[in-house]
Design a protein around this motif. Structure first.
Motif, PDB file in Angstrom:
ATOM      1  N   HIS A   1      -5.068   5.047  -5.126  1.00  0.00           N
ATOM      2  CA  HIS A   1      -4.864   6.571  -6.112  1.00  0.00           C
ATOM      3  C   HIS A   1      -4.624   5.576  -6.998  1.00  0.00           C
ATOM      4  O   HIS A   1      -4.614   6.444  -8.743  1.00  0.00           O
ATOM      5  N   LEU A   2      -3.072   5.232  -7.179  1.00  0.00           N
ATOM      6  CA  LEU A   2      -2.461   5.064  -8.354  1.00  0.00           C
ATOM      7  C   LEU A   2      -2.307   3.529  -9.612  1.00  0.00           C
ATOM      8  O   LEU A   2      -1.530   3.266 -10.549  1.00  0.00           O
ATOM      9  N   GLN A   3      -2.990   3.463  -8.295  1.00  0.00           N
ATOM     10  CA  GLN A   3      -3.432   1.576  -9.333  1.00  0.00           C
ATOM     11  C   GLN A   3      -4.317   1.898 -11.106  1.00  0.00           C
ATOM     12  O   GLN A   3      -5.814   2.688 -10.453  1.00  0.00           O
TER      13      GLN A   3
ATOM     14  N   ALA B   1       0.714  -1.467   0.522  1.00  0.00           N
ATOM     15  CA  ALA B   1       0.119   0.079  -0.158  1.00  0.00           C
ATOM     16  C   ALA B   1       1.055   1.250   0.134  1.00  0.00           C
ATOM     17  O   ALA B   1       0.001   1.876  -1.037  1.00  0.00           O
ATOM     18  N   ASP B   2       2.373   1.267   0.964  1.00  0.00           N
ATOM     19  CA  ASP B   2       2.672   2.520   0.914  1.00  0.00           C
ATOM     20  C   ASP B   2       3.817   2.683  -0.994  1.00  0.00           C
ATOM     21  O   ASP B   2       4.210   3.794  -1.299  1.00  0.00           O
ATOM     22  N   VAL B   3       4.297   1.874  -1.386  1.00  0.00           N
ATOM     23  CA  VAL B   3       4.974   1.989  -2.533  1.00  0.00           C
ATOM     24  C   VAL B   3       3.861   1.999  -3.861  1.00  0.00           C
ATOM     25  O   VAL B   3       3.784   2.361  -5.208  1.00  0.00           O
ATOM     26  N   HIS B   4       2.665   1.420  -3.235  1.00  0.00           N
ATOM     27  CA  HIS B   4       1.541   1.100  -4.923  1.00  0.00           C
ATOM     28  C   HIS B   4      -0.125   1.574  -4.267  1.00  0.00           C
ATOM     29  O   HIS B   4      -0.816   0.735  -4.505  1.00  0.00           O
ATOM     30  N   PRO B   5      -0.441   2.967  -3.785  1.00  0.00           N
ATOM     31  CA  PRO B   5      -1.511   2.971  -3.333  1.00  0.00           C
ATOM     32  C   PRO B   5      -2.651   3.099  -4.256  1.00  0.00           C
ATOM     33  O   PRO B   5      -2.122   3.424  -5.450  1.00  0.00           O
TER      34      PRO B   5
END
Length: 453
Positions: free
Chosen positions: A34-36, A28-32
């Motif tokens: 809203h960025l997916q 979650a910290d490196v791929h939240p």
């Protein structure tokens, strides 16, 4: 045989043990969320190799090569002429797979190259010892802050407002997990660096002060007095160099008292490469601090027969010692990029680097004088190397987009780098290297005159 070692039950057991609800939660910290973006739109699926090649070639054709027209971009990524021999030499078989020598005794060529690279970086930065490179300049900056914390046993760092905002953002992200307190604010449009104000922010908990040289506005400051103030407070001074060519003309940070000097080596040998790979540089002025350096270090010795040989030295990385005692979790160095850097710098030599720096500065001064002559346009800097800030009558982002449509990449808008700082919206960072001709400069000037006649 397919390699699927884990069952759903295995995964569930491990997730329960670490207290995570799902595998996605671990990232979650490196791929939240809203960025997916989900599936890539417009990409042809299940096509033959030739059809995919055609499609990718059409997409690649939308890119604009840096050399396709007047180019004045910089802000941490610089376009310089790279001799063809650099690319030829790094593709030789003994170098093409330049990577971590896990059996260093049979990798003497790679180790010698890294030893020479370290020597070049140490001399360039005015330091005693350099390591064999890190990933890039921004992660090198964070590693320097961590190193300062280990030496001073303090957990608070002050970042100059002149530090590149992307470097500052990385530091702030990493500090969330290390517990370090980070002080940082956006730059003020001033002609000179205000090192006195920076020194005034120090407290007994300050481990280090981080400055960029030249800074994000292109300003060049004498950090000797700041170094004295930092040392008097028991802290360390970290200097960040994003444009190593500048050190062909400027006094090195180590000579002015910087304790740790880090930087980005992309400008020499590596090239822009559409954003990577890049090359982290790392050096220390005091050899007594060498045991706290991150990454890897190559040393020179003699073998059992008295012959000159090279070894890995002081490799306090997590794959060599117990993880909790490691100085860094960096598991490799940018070997091939370091090789390109070293070859380019070797081809230049000291005289060549100084001549290259002088030509960069000459062209930048020419561009600054011509831009300052435009009505309503002001050059902020009183001193600079090859990069300076121009204050425009209107929004710099509009100017950049308009001139880009006309084939001129005018520079980097500070409004783009600092979108939440409206007072910087009219500032344009212009970089002029030896690759810019006087005709290119005239095209930039003509384009801005059309916008504000």
């Amino acid at each position: 045989m397919r390699y699927l070692p884990l069952t759903d039950a295995d995964r569930s057991t491990m997730l329960d043990a670490v207290g995570a609800p799902s595998i996605a939660a671990l990232f979650a910290d490196v791929h939240p969320d809203h960025l997916q973006s989900g599936p890539i739109a417009g990409l042809p699926m299940h096509q033959g190799e030739m059809q995919v090649e055609r499609h990718m070639t059409r997409l690649a054709g939308k890119n604009r090569p840096a050399g396709a027209g007047p180019f004045f971009l910089g802000a941490g990524a610089y376009r310089h002429h790279i001799p063809a021999s650099v690319d030829h030499l790094i593709q030789r078989g003994e170098f093409l797979t330049s990577y971590t020598p896990y059996q260093p005794e049979i990798a003497q060529g790679t180790l010698q190259m890294l030893f020479e690279f370290q020597t070049q970086v140490a001399r360039l930065f005015g330091c005693a010892v350099a390591n064999a490179s890190l990933y890039d300049g921004s992660t090198a900056c964070w590693e320097a802050i961590q190193m300062a914390g280990r030496i001073t046993r303090r957990k608070s760092a002050i970042l100059s407002s002149g530090l590149h905002p992307h470097y500052a953002a990385l530091v702030q992200s990493m500090a969330r997990f290390s517990g370090d307190a980070i002080t940082y604010q956006a730059p003020v449009l001033m002609a000179e660096t205000d090192y006195a104000a920076l020194a005034a922010q120090m407290t007994p908990e300050t481990s280090c002060v981080v400055v960029q040289y030249p800074d994000i506005l292109g300003r060049v400051g004498d950090m000797a007095a700041l170094a004295d103030a930092v040392h008097a407070a028991g802290a360390l001074l970290i200097a960040v160099v994003t444009e190593p060519v500048a050190l062909g003309a400027l006094t090195s940070p180590g000579e002015m008292g910087a304790d740790i000097v880090v930087g980005e080596g992309q400008a020499l040998g590596v090239g822009l490469q559409f954003g990577g790979p890049y090359l982290g540089l790392f050096a220390v002025r005091d050899a007594r601090h060498v045991r706290q350096m991150p990454g890897r270090l190559c040393g020179e010795t003699v073998d059992t027969k008295g012959r000159r040989s090279f070894v890995l030295t002081l490799s306090a990385r997590e794959q060599h010692i117990r993880r909790e005692k490691a100085t860094s979790n960096i598991c490799t160095n940018s070997g091939l990029c370091a090789l390109a850097f070293s070859i380019h710098l070797t081809l230049l030599g000291e005289k060549g680097l100084r001549a290259l720096a002088a030509e960069n500065h000459r062209l930048a001064c020419l561009a600054a004088d011509k831009l300052a002559a435009i009505s309503g346009v002001e050059v902020l800097n009183t001193g600079f190397f090859n990069e300076f800030t121009v204050l425009l009558p209107g929004d710099a982002r509009v100017a950049v987009r308009t001139l880009a449509d006309r084939g001129v990449l005018a520079g980097v808008s500070l409004g783009r780098l600092y979108p939440d700082q409206p007072q910087l919206a009219h500032a344009l960072l212009v970089t002029v290297t030896e690759t810019a001709s006087e005709d290119d400069i005239d095209a930039l000037v003509a384009g801005l005159k059309e916008l504000w006649p």
